[in-house]
Design a protein around this motif. Structure first.
Motif, PDB file in Angstrom:
ATOM      1  N   ASP A   1      -2.175   4.957   8.602  1.00 17.32           N
ATOM      2  CA  ASP A   1      -2.351   3.972   7.541  1.00 17.32           C
ATOM      3  C   ASP A   1      -3.426   2.946   7.881  1.00 17.32           C
ATOM      4  O   ASP A   1      -3.141   1.778   8.139  1.00 17.32           O
ATOM      5  CB  ASP A   1      -1.025   3.258   7.270  1.00 17.32           C
ATOM      6  CG  ASP A   1      -0.023   4.161   6.575  1.00 17.32           C
ATOM      7  OD1 ASP A   1      -0.387   4.710   5.526  1.00 17.32           O
ATOM      8  OD2 ASP A   1       1.091   4.320   7.093  1.00 17.32           O
TER       9      ASP A   1
ATOM     10  N   HIS B   1       0.831  -1.211   0.000  1.00 16.73           N
ATOM     11  CA  HIS B   1       0.000   0.000   0.000  1.00 16.73           C
ATOM     12  C   HIS B   1       0.861   1.255   0.000  1.00 16.73           C
ATOM     13  O   HIS B   1       0.401   2.337   0.358  1.00 16.73           O
ATOM     14  CB  HIS B   1      -0.942  -0.004   1.210  1.00 16.73           C
ATOM     15  CG  HIS B   1      -1.928  -1.120   1.170  1.00 16.73           C
ATOM     16  ND1 HIS B   1      -2.493  -1.675   2.306  1.00 16.73           N
ATOM     17  CD2 HIS B   1      -2.459  -1.815   0.129  1.00 16.73           C
ATOM     18  CE1 HIS B   1      -3.327  -2.632   1.964  1.00 16.73           C
ATOM     19  NE2 HIS B   1      -3.325  -2.743   0.653  1.00 16.73           N
TER      20      HIS B   1
ATOM     21  N   GLN C   1      -7.130   1.438  -1.771  1.00 18.66           N
ATOM     22  CA  GLN C   1      -6.352   1.870  -2.923  1.00 18.66           C
ATOM     23  C   GLN C   1      -6.653   1.063  -4.178  1.00 18.66           C
ATOM     24  O   GLN C   1      -6.316   1.491  -5.284  1.00 18.66           O
ATOM     25  CB  GLN C   1      -4.857   1.820  -2.589  1.00 18.66           C
ATOM     26  CG  GLN C   1      -4.478   2.854  -1.552  1.00 18.66           C
ATOM     27  CD  GLN C   1      -2.982   2.980  -1.311  1.00 18.66           C
ATOM     28  OE1 GLN C   1      -2.553   3.932  -0.701  1.00 18.66           O
ATOM     29  NE2 GLN C   1      -2.189   2.026  -1.799  1.00 18.66           N
TER      30      GLN C   1
ATOM     31  N   ASP D   1      -0.851  -5.379   6.966  1.00 22.10           N
ATOM     32  CA  ASP D   1      -1.935  -4.416   7.133  1.00 22.10           C
ATOM     33  C   ASP D   1      -3.192  -5.180   7.537  1.00 22.10           C
ATOM     34  O   ASP D   1      -3.725  -5.964   6.748  1.00 22.10           O
ATOM     35  CB  ASP D   1      -2.172  -3.665   5.827  1.00 22.10           C
ATOM     36  CG  ASP D   1      -3.204  -2.546   5.960  1.00 22.10           C
ATOM     37  OD1 ASP D   1      -3.902  -2.490   6.994  1.00 22.10           O
ATOM     38  OD2 ASP D   1      -3.302  -1.728   5.030  1.00 22.10           O
TER      39      ASP D   1
ATOM     40  N   GLY E   1      -5.469   1.532   3.529  1.00 24.21           N
ATOM     41  CA  GLY E   1      -4.711   1.055   2.378  1.00 24.21           C
ATOM     42  C   GLY E   1      -5.500   0.172   1.433  1.00 24.21           C
ATOM     43  O   GLY E   1      -5.280   0.209   0.212  1.00 24.21           O
ATOM     44  N   TYR E   2      -6.422  -0.633   1.959  1.00 20.04           N
ATOM     45  CA  TYR E   2      -7.175  -1.544   1.090  1.00 20.04           C
ATOM     46  C   TYR E   2      -8.137  -0.801   0.161  1.00 20.04           C
ATOM     47  O   TYR E   2      -8.634  -1.389  -0.803  1.00 20.04           O
ATOM     48  CB  TYR E   2      -7.925  -2.581   1.925  1.00 20.04           C
ATOM     49  CG  TYR E   2      -7.010  -3.614   2.549  1.00 20.04           C
ATOM     50  CD1 TYR E   2      -6.634  -4.761   1.848  1.00 20.04           C
ATOM     51  CD2 TYR E   2      -6.497  -3.438   3.830  1.00 20.04           C
ATOM     52  CE1 TYR E   2      -5.778  -5.704   2.417  1.00 20.04           C
ATOM     53  CE2 TYR E   2      -5.646  -4.372   4.406  1.00 20.04           C
ATOM     54  CZ  TYR E   2      -5.280  -5.498   3.691  1.00 20.04           C
ATOM     55  OH  TYR E   2      -4.429  -6.418   4.245  1.00 20.04           O
TER      56      TYR E   2
END
Length: 304
Positions: free
Chosen positions: A203, A128, A209, A136, A206-207
């Protein structure tokens, strides 16, 4: 279905418990004893409650281990919560996300377990765009991953309570339909944006993205960390060069650094919800509504 060993736990948090829970064999057994589910934090609680459906409160109870307003990363289990894990027919958790829950499951759980980390394909933060090989854990930002967890929860509830297996599967199917629609809304809603970069507190997103946006975190992996002056200078340059309109703080975490960056760069400050837990302000919301609120905020910020 309560374990006979629960009474022995008391305040001795992590003493081994040896008795187990058997699956229900008919409707009369399930209605008499009930199914007890312990969910580690909100997204998993949401899944368990949706899969339980009409049986929630009528044969199925779901206890959450992370209280509303609590930061799930920092969870330390009380003796009662360890007892909840021990007596649960099913514990739904994510290994590696909450150490105290992992310890309680390993030492005290006597029923069935669903480890979300073994159901979905978690990836390192590095994938990410973060310089870290840590995993993550925030998979629920991807609705389709959450749907996979729901299917697994339904399978395990069906094993525990076979008399209502069809109900659990139907409820999981309904939830998957809702989550697939949410996925489609994110795909379409973020397909044509003026900007792709999003500045967030830490953070936790991120998923998202995979929908074509890029997350840049102020605080890195921990919501409690502090950015260096060099980090802040880099972010200030990024905001100006990318034409970023909004800096996002988040619920359940300090907002001062994000709001300060927004003030210093002359842009707006807004809130994204990582949906790790509900708060007083979001008590009437649920996973779907919070994800849709986040989508609307991202569309406004990025000119979509």
């Amino acid at each position: 279905m309560k374990s006979l060993a629960v009474a022995a736990i008391g305040a001795a948090l992590l003493l081994p418990v040896v008795s187990g829970c058997a699956a229900f064999t008919d409707d009369s057994a399930s209605s008499a004893d009930g199914v007890e589910v312990a969910a580690a934090f909100y997204p998993l609680q949401y899944v368990a409650e949706r899969v339980a459906g009409d049986r929630l409160g009528h044969g199925v109870t779901v206890e959450t281990l992370t209280a509303p307003g609590g930061e799930p990363h920092d969870l330390e289990l009380s003796p009662k919560q360890v007892a909840d894990v021990a007596q649960a027919d099913l514990v739904v958790y994510e290994r590696g996300f909450q150490q105290s829950v992992d310890d309680a499951v390993d030492t005290n759980a006597t029923g069935d377990t669903v480890d979300a980390a073994s159901v979905v394909d978690l990836v390192p933060f590095r994938e990410h765009g973060v310089d870290s090989d840590e995993i993550d854990p925030h998979f629920w930002q991807d609705p389709l991953m959450l749907a996979d967890v729901a299917d697994t929860v339904a399978d395990h509830l069906a094993d525990i309570d076979p008399g209502h297996a069809d109900d659990y599967q139907a409820n999981a199917d309904d939830l998957r339909s809702d989550l697939e629609q949410l996925d489609q809304d994110y795909t379409a809603g973020l397909a044509s944006c003026e900007r792709s970069t999003v500045v967030v507190s830490h953070d936790a997103f991120g998923y998202l993205q995979r929908y074509g946006i890029q997350m840049k975190a102020i605080l890195g992996l921990s919501p409690e960390s502090e950015p260096t002056p060099a980090d802040l200078a880099e972010l200030q340059d990024l905001v100006k060069s990318e034409g970023i309109t909004t800096v996002f703080s988040e619920t359940l975490a300090p907002k001062e650094v994000a709001e300060s960056l927004a003030h210093d760069t002359g842009v707006k400050s807004a809130v994204l919800d990582p949906i790790e837990g509900l708060s007083d302000e979001t008590a009437d919301e649920d996973y779907l509504s919070l994800m849709r609120s986040n989508l609307s905020a991202l569309q406004e910020a990025n000119g979509c």
